[in-house]
Write a protein that holds these residues in place. Structure first.
Motif, PDB file in Angstrom:
ATOM      1  N   ASP A 188      -1.116 -25.255  74.083  1.00  0.00           N
ATOM      2  CA  ASP A 188      -1.670 -25.720  75.355  1.00  0.00           C
ATOM      3  C   ASP A 188      -1.487 -27.215  75.560  1.00  0.00           C
ATOM      4  N   VAL A 189      -1.486 -27.960  74.482  1.00  0.00           N
ATOM      5  CA  VAL A 189      -1.413 -29.421  74.569  1.00  0.00           C
ATOM      6  C   VAL A 189      -0.425 -29.932  73.523  1.00  0.00           C
ATOM      7  N   VAL A 190       0.442 -30.842  73.931  1.00  0.00           N
ATOM      8  CA  VAL A 190       1.318 -31.547  72.999  1.00  0.00           C
ATOM      9  C   VAL A 190       1.026 -33.033  73.134  1.00  0.00           C
ATOM     10  N   VAL A 191       0.655 -33.646  72.024  1.00  0.00           N
ATOM     11  CA  VAL A 191       0.392 -35.086  71.984  1.00  0.00           C
ATOM     12  C   VAL A 191       1.446 -35.715  71.086  1.00  0.00           C
ATOM     13  N   ASN A 192       2.292 -36.560  71.670  1.00  0.00           N
ATOM     14  CA  ASN A 192       3.422 -37.119  70.928  1.00  0.00           C
ATOM     15  C   ASN A 192       3.104 -38.547  70.500  1.00  0.00           C
ATOM     16  N   THR A 193       2.408 -38.684  69.363  1.00  0.00           N
ATOM     17  CA  THR A 193       2.087 -40.031  68.870  1.00  0.00           C
ATOM     18  C   THR A 193       3.164 -40.582  67.944  1.00  0.00           C
ATOM     19  N   ALA A 194       4.098 -39.757  67.509  1.00  0.00           N
ATOM     20  CA  ALA A 194       5.109 -40.197  66.538  1.00  0.00           C
ATOM     21  C   ALA A 194       5.932 -41.355  67.102  1.00  0.00           C
ATOM     22  N   GLY A 195       6.058 -42.407  66.316  1.00  0.00           N
ATOM     23  CA  GLY A 195       6.857 -43.545  66.755  1.00  0.00           C
ATOM     24  C   GLY A 195       6.989 -44.556  65.635  1.00  0.00           C
ATOM     25  N   ILE A 196       7.989 -45.420  65.747  1.00  0.00           N
ATOM     26  CA  ILE A 196       8.146 -46.504  64.786  1.00  0.00           C
ATOM     27  C   ILE A 196       8.267 -47.821  65.540  1.00  0.00           C
ATOM     28  N   MET A 197       7.848 -48.905  64.884  1.00  0.00           N
ATOM     29  CA  MET A 197       7.878 -50.237  65.492  1.00  0.00           C
ATOM     30  C   MET A 197       8.513 -51.207  64.509  1.00  0.00           C
ATOM     31  N   LEU A 198       9.665 -51.750  64.877  1.00  0.00           N
ATOM     32  CA  LEU A 198      10.391 -52.708  64.061  1.00  0.00           C
ATOM     33  C   LEU A 198      10.552 -53.977  64.896  1.00  0.00           C
ATOM     34  N   LEU A 199       9.979 -55.076  64.440  1.00  0.00           N
ATOM     35  CA  LEU A 199       9.892 -56.284  65.252  1.00  0.00           C
ATOM     36  C   LEU A 199      10.924 -57.323  64.837  1.00  0.00           C
ATOM     37  N   SER A 200      11.506 -57.959  65.839  1.00  0.00           N
ATOM     38  CA  SER A 200      12.473 -59.031  65.612  1.00  0.00           C
ATOM     39  C   SER A 200      12.798 -59.669  66.957  1.00  0.00           C
ATOM     40  N   PRO A 201      13.072 -60.974  66.984  1.00  0.00           N
ATOM     41  CA  PRO A 201      13.608 -61.542  68.221  1.00  0.00           C
ATOM     42  C   PRO A 201      14.887 -60.802  68.629  1.00  0.00           C
ATOM     43  N   ILE A 202      15.089 -60.685  69.908  1.00  0.00           N
ATOM     44  CA  ILE A 202      16.256 -59.956  70.410  1.00  0.00           C
ATOM     45  C   ILE A 202      17.556 -60.575  69.880  1.00  0.00           C
ATOM     46  N   LEU A 233      17.443 -51.082  65.976  1.00  0.00           N
ATOM     47  CA  LEU A 233      17.435 -50.589  67.358  1.00  0.00           C
ATOM     48  C   LEU A 233      17.758 -49.101  67.392  1.00  0.00           C
ATOM     49  N   ASP A 234      18.751 -48.687  66.634  1.00  0.00           N
ATOM     50  CA  ASP A 234      19.143 -47.280  66.600  1.00  0.00           C
ATOM     51  C   ASP A 234      18.024 -46.406  66.027  1.00  0.00           C
ATOM     52  N   ARG A 235      17.329 -46.895  64.997  1.00  0.00           N
ATOM     53  CA  ARG A 235      16.220 -46.132  64.407  1.00  0.00           C
ATOM     54  C   ARG A 235      15.103 -45.923  65.426  1.00  0.00           C
ATOM     55  N   MET A 236      14.757 -46.992  66.163  1.00  0.00           N
ATOM     56  CA  MET A 236      13.706 -46.850  67.179  1.00  0.00           C
ATOM     57  C   MET A 236      14.158 -45.955  68.324  1.00  0.00           C
ATOM     58  N   HIS A 237      15.417 -46.076  68.693  1.00  0.00           N
ATOM     59  CA  HIS A 237      15.942 -45.192  69.742  1.00  0.00           C
ATOM     60  C   HIS A 237      15.830 -43.735  69.311  1.00  0.00           C
ATOM     61  N   HIS A 238      16.181 -43.455  68.060  1.00  0.00           N
ATOM     62  CA  HIS A 238      16.159 -42.074  67.575  1.00  0.00           C
ATOM     63  C   HIS A 238      14.748 -41.490  67.610  1.00  0.00           C
ATOM     64  N   THR A 239      13.784 -42.239  67.110  1.00  0.00           N
ATOM     65  CA  THR A 239      12.417 -41.708  67.035  1.00  0.00           C
ATOM     66  C   THR A 239      11.679 -41.844  68.356  1.00  0.00           C
ATOM     67  N   ASN A 240      11.712 -43.025  68.943  1.00  0.00           N
ATOM     68  CA  ASN A 240      10.862 -43.289  70.103  1.00  0.00           C
ATOM     69  C   ASN A 240      11.411 -42.717  71.400  1.00  0.00           C
ATOM     70  N   ILE A 241      12.710 -42.788  71.583  1.00  0.00           N
ATOM     71  CA  ILE A 241      13.300 -42.278  72.835  1.00  0.00           C
ATOM     72  C   ILE A 241      13.797 -40.840  72.657  1.00  0.00           C
ATOM     73  N   ARG A 242      14.749 -40.648  71.752  1.00  0.00           N
ATOM     74  CA  ARG A 242      15.252 -39.284  71.551  1.00  0.00           C
ATOM     75  C   ARG A 242      14.123 -38.359  71.093  1.00  0.00           C
ATOM     76  N   GLY A 243      13.282 -38.838  70.177  1.00  0.00           N
ATOM     77  CA  GLY A 243      12.178 -38.013  69.699  1.00  0.00           C
ATOM     78  C   GLY A 243      11.251 -37.593  70.824  1.00  0.00           C
ATOM     79  N   LEU A 280      18.022 -59.323  66.163  1.00  0.00           N
ATOM     80  CA  LEU A 280      17.683 -57.947  65.798  1.00  0.00           C
ATOM     81  C   LEU A 280      18.838 -57.251  65.085  1.00  0.00           C
ATOM     82  N   ASP A 281      18.553 -56.612  63.987  1.00  0.00           N
ATOM     83  CA  ASP A 281      19.523 -55.746  63.326  1.00  0.00           C
ATOM     84  C   ASP A 281      19.704 -54.507  64.197  1.00  0.00           C
ATOM     85  N   LEU A 282      20.904 -54.269  64.668  1.00  0.00           N
ATOM     86  CA  LEU A 282      21.129 -53.159  65.590  1.00  0.00           C
ATOM     87  C   LEU A 282      20.865 -51.805  64.950  1.00  0.00           C
ATOM     88  N   ALA A 283      20.866 -51.739  63.625  1.00  0.00           N
ATOM     89  CA  ALA A 283      20.478 -50.503  62.952  1.00  0.00           C
ATOM     90  C   ALA A 283      19.005 -50.199  63.213  1.00  0.00           C
TER      91      ALA A 283
END
Length: 252
Positions: free
Chosen positions: A93-107, A115-125, A110-113
């Motif tokens: 009945d309910v899906v709560v999507n709290t899964a996410g990762i946070m990797l901080l760096s000035p733009i 960026l890819d990890r956050m894209h995979h989990t936060n956006i694609r996930g 930023l290590d683009l790897a």
């Protein structure tokens, strides 16, 4: 005070799947929804012991819960997780999507790897979980995603993380409108500074104190504060749809 799950569902017991449910805000959401009488699918990526301990906590209190694992960005993993919850608990009945990762760096550095990890989990996930939820959640249900208040506060070093969460907000608003007629609400919760391991990692006491003082209520949020907002959207908040809720104590 606990809220009563929505009477919009014809099912005697509501079932919620919480991704990232073994720790931090996800754990508080599981505990809050269990208190409201939900049966829980507790998703974890790697910390099985924490998920199993939370299952025992829920079942020892008389509730129903199972642990399911997988990478939220892997559709095969998440199909198995959705299938396991549906088979064991009777539906979703309910899906709560709290899964996410946070990797901080000035733009600029930023290590683009990262960026890819956050894209995979936060956006694609989020996309994978929402795509499955759109096809699996029963009428009268809710899909609840997670963004961040930093999409408005623009703190330095959060650029890539904020970009991923801005995508989550846009996906949420579009899906709410695509599900017209399905009787399923779709919203996002955007916490402010919240005392979780994800938030506190790498921050010294002075930094934490400065962030707490920026909140008009004068403290960091607690995971339980955020879980209250989720419980409202999951149950009685049926007239809130296609919104981003900033649960941040008034942080500007």
């Amino acid at each position: 005070m606990t809220s009563t799950p929505s009477s919009a569902s014809p099912h005697s017991q509501r079932v919620a799947l919480v991704t990232g449910g073994s720790g931090g805000i996800g754990k508080a959401v599981v505990q809050r929804l269990a208190a409201d009488g939900y049966a829980l699918g507790i998703h974890f990526a790697s910390n099985r012991s924490a998920a199993d301990a939370l299952v025992r906590e829920v079942t020892d209190a008389g509730g129903q819960a199972i642990a399911v694992s997988g990478d939220v960005g892997d559709e095969a993993d998440m199909i198995r997780a959705f299938d396991a919850v549906t088979h064991s608990l009777g539906g979703i009945d309910v899906v709560v999507n709290t899964a996410g990762i946070m990797l901080l760096s000035p733009i600029a550095t930023l290590d683009l790897a990262d960026l890819d990890r956050m894209h995979h989990t936060n956006i694609r996930g989020t996309f994978v979980v929402n795509q499955l939820a759109a096809n699996r959640v029963r009428r009268g249900g809710a899909i609840i995603n997670f963004s961040t208040s930093v999409t408005r506060t623009q703190f330095p070093a959060y650029g890539a993380y904020v970009a991923s969460k801005a995508a989550v907000e846009s996906l949420t608003l579009v899906l709410a409108r695509e599900l017209q007629g399905a009787d399923i609400t779709v919203n996002a919760v955007a916490p402010g500074p919240t005392a979780t391991p994800l938030f506190l990692d790498g921050k010294d006491e002075a930094t934490v104190a400065k962030l707490a003082s920026a909140v008009p209520l004068g403290r960091l949020g607690e995971p339980e504060d955020i879980a209250e907002t989720v419980a409202f959207l999951a149950g009685p908040g049926r007239w809130v749809n296609g919104q981003v809720i900033f649960a941040n104590g008034g942080l500007a």
